[in-house]
Design a protein around this motif. Structure first.
Motif, short mmCIF file in Angstrom:
data_model
loop_
_atom_site.label_atom_id
_atom_site.label_comp_id
_atom_site.label_asym_id
_atom_site.label_seq_id
_atom_site.Cartn_x
_atom_site.Cartn_y
_atom_site.Cartn_z
N TYR A 541 0.83 -1.21 0.00
CA TYR A 541 0.00 0.00 0.00
C TYR A 541 0.87 1.26 0.00
N HIS A 545 0.91 4.26 -2.90
CA HIS A 545 0.28 5.53 -2.55
C HIS A 545 1.24 6.51 -1.86
N LYS A 548 0.91 10.34 -2.46
CA LYS A 548 -0.33 10.88 -1.89
C LYS A 548 -0.24 10.95 -0.37
#
Length: 551
Positions: A541, A545, A548
């Motif tokens: 994960y 990401h 972000k």
């Protein structure tokens, strides 16, 4: 320098993060509280390894406080008074260096115990925010990368698998398994062959198991055991993207007005305070110490501790309930030469009672009494209330060591989350650095003892079927100090959990927790395999990401 990622800890929760992110090109700083050891540093010396504080802090300098309910009153005492240590290995790779390597997956229903069995009065049980299917690919990944040896057993509660077999063939088994298998079949018990994170053959830089007879509590001298250090950190170092700072005790997370972590402070071995800056932080310091760190990190944005404005940090601490049933074997029920063979694994478990129609059950793992000679000899010095000395003690030790062997059935039962099982800090008790130590309140859930007693009867029945002698049982409410979880549980509701489903703090965007702290329930198995799998999931994960997360 500002690192891409700072990882606090280097055990099972940290290893996959370090491995995956460094391979993806991220610059990773690892802050490890203990020292760095290599294979050549590990011995099978019981005095050095087990009876002294070689790999753990001295309790006179760094300790915990324990709260127990004594005669209806919660009583607190420091662990240096009792010698009861909750430190499990402060070295590179953490306690994964010293595990026995039982690698069982959780089962689909373990992720939804509240749904399946309901919430018992007095418990805080919650379902996981993810299903088994989401974690399964990462269990499979751990088996291949960390290395798991075994044979998939066919029984009622076997969990779904994407790979039909384990990547490494089973480890060599002790002859006593013939007697276990026969007695189990006679009682109608299914046999589960224990998968272990120990290599049965050489693989890359690691050598296979050499059956030393000293595994649990000892670090591996061949690299066969799948510790975080051996299987993940050493390969990660080859990327040149990893900086390891040893003897670094992290005591403070620092936040800014945007409620993001900007740096951490740590003490060196000589008590000098230093700072590390990074864009993203992963805490994997072990369940007790992770809660302690967050609670001690009081900032303007988080006056009760980082990520703790919801007052959930430290709550719902987990261990494993259960106990041990023991039986003795000698030449009257087994060939003595076969019985005394050292080093070979028993690798047998009973999991028929992992679930029942009425309640969540547990499992029974069969293992020989530990080989430690000092401990074994010391246990023989009493004959009832009479202290044995001289020739009487010598003869008893000789008989026990050369003509018998003790088999244990270790019972693993879920520890049910409740309001009286939590981690806190107390300003009155501080370690050698002047930092408040973790307080562990141990509130066992009474129903867990009933489940343990249920499994105790099954273990005794099996021993009787095997004609074992001197059958003894010890079922306890006390936690296993080498099996610690909870305190920063993950969930969808920020009001009742610390982390979201990705193990990212609800209140701190660039903070993740990847050790066993995230677990709402622990299952009836050792935690290490699930910690590894979840950490690989979290790493994926973060990779996807990252931009972000840090924006």
């Amino acid at each position: 320098m500002i690192y891409d990622v700072c990882v606090i800890g280097s055990g099972a929760g940290a290893g996959p993060i370090i491995y995956e992110l460094s391979k993806a090109g991220f610059k990773v700083c690892v802050l490890e509280k203990g020292d760095i050891y290599k294979r050549k540093d590990f011995s099978k010396d019981e005095i050095a390894t087990v009876r002294r504080d070689i790999y753990t802090p001295s309790l006179n300098e760094e300790y915990h406080t324990i709260e127990e309910n004594i005669d209806g009153k919660w009583t607190k005492f420091p662990t240096y008074e009792s010698g009861w240590s909750f430190w499990n290995g402060n070295i590179l790779g953490g306690s994964s260096n010293f595990m026995s390597g039982f690698f069982y997956r959780l089962k689909p229903n373990d992720f939804k115990l509240k749904t399946v069995y309901g919430r018992q009065k007095g418990s805080n049980i919650e379902d996981w925010p993810i299903p088994y299917e989401e974690l399964e690919p990462f269990y499979d990944k751990v088996e291949k990368i960390v290395g798991v040896s075994g044979e998939v057993s066919d029984y009622e509660h076997q969990e779904p698998r994407s790979s039909k077999e384990f990547p490494f063939k089973p480890l060599l088994e002790h002859p006593i398994v013939k007697h276990i298998d026969k007695a189990s079949k006679q009682l109608g018990f299914s046999i589960v062959k224990t998968p272990r994170a120990i290599l049965s053959k050489d693989n890359k830089h690691r050598k296979s198991c050499y059956y030393s007879n000293y595994c649990g509590s000892y670090a591996c001298s061949s690299g066969a055991k799948g510790s975080s250090r051996e299987s993940l950190i050493l390969p990660a170092l080859k990327t040149n993207n990893v900086k390891i700072i040893a003897n670094a005790f992290v005591y403070k997370l620092n936040t800014n007005e945007d409620k993001k972590i900007v740096s951490v402070n740590y003490y060196t071995k000589d008590k000098k305070s230093k700072e590390i800056k990074a864009k993203l932080f992963v805490v994997a310091a072990q369940a007790v110490e992770t809660s302690r760190l967050l609670l001690n990190s009081k900032t303007k944005e988080f006056p009760n501790g980082v990520a703790n404005n919801s007052s959930n940090v430290g709550k719902n601490f987990l261990s494993t309930a259960g106990g041990i049933v023991s039986g003795t074997f000698d030449e009257t029920n087994m060939n003595l030469k076969e019985l005394l063979k050292p080093g070979l694994f028993v690798n047998r478990a009973i999991k028929d009672f992992y679930f029942t129609d009425e309640f969540k059950g547990g499992m029974i793992e069969l293992v020989f009494d530990h080989a430690n000679p000092i401990k074994r000899a010391n246990s023989l010095k009493w004959d009832g209330s009479k202290l044995l000395i001289g020739e009487a003690l010598q003869n008893k030790i000789y008989e026990k060591f050369t003509k018998t062997r003790t088999l244990n059935m270790e019972i693993f039962v879920d520890w049910t989350a409740n309001d009286n099982s939590f981690i806190s800090v107390d300003e009155k008790y501080k370690d050698k650095y002047g930092v408040p130590v973790a307080n562990i309140r141990i509130g066992a859930f009474k129903e867990d003892i009933k489940v343990s007693k249920f499994l105790e009867k099954k273990a005794i029945a099996l021993f009787k079927q095997m004609n074992a002698k001197d059958i003894n049982s010890n079922i306890s409410e006390l936690p296993a100090q080498n099996l610690l979880a909870g305190g920063c549980r993950f969930g969808d509701n920020p009001k009742t959990s610390v982390l979201n489903k990705h193990c990212q703090a609800h209140e701190v965007k660039n903070l993740f927790v990847s050790d066993a702290s995230f677990m709402p329930t622990g299952g009836s198995v050792p935690y290490t395999f699930t910690i590894y799998a979840n950490s690989f999931r979290v790493a994926e994960y973060i990779k996807k990401h990252y931009d972000k997360i840090i924006s």
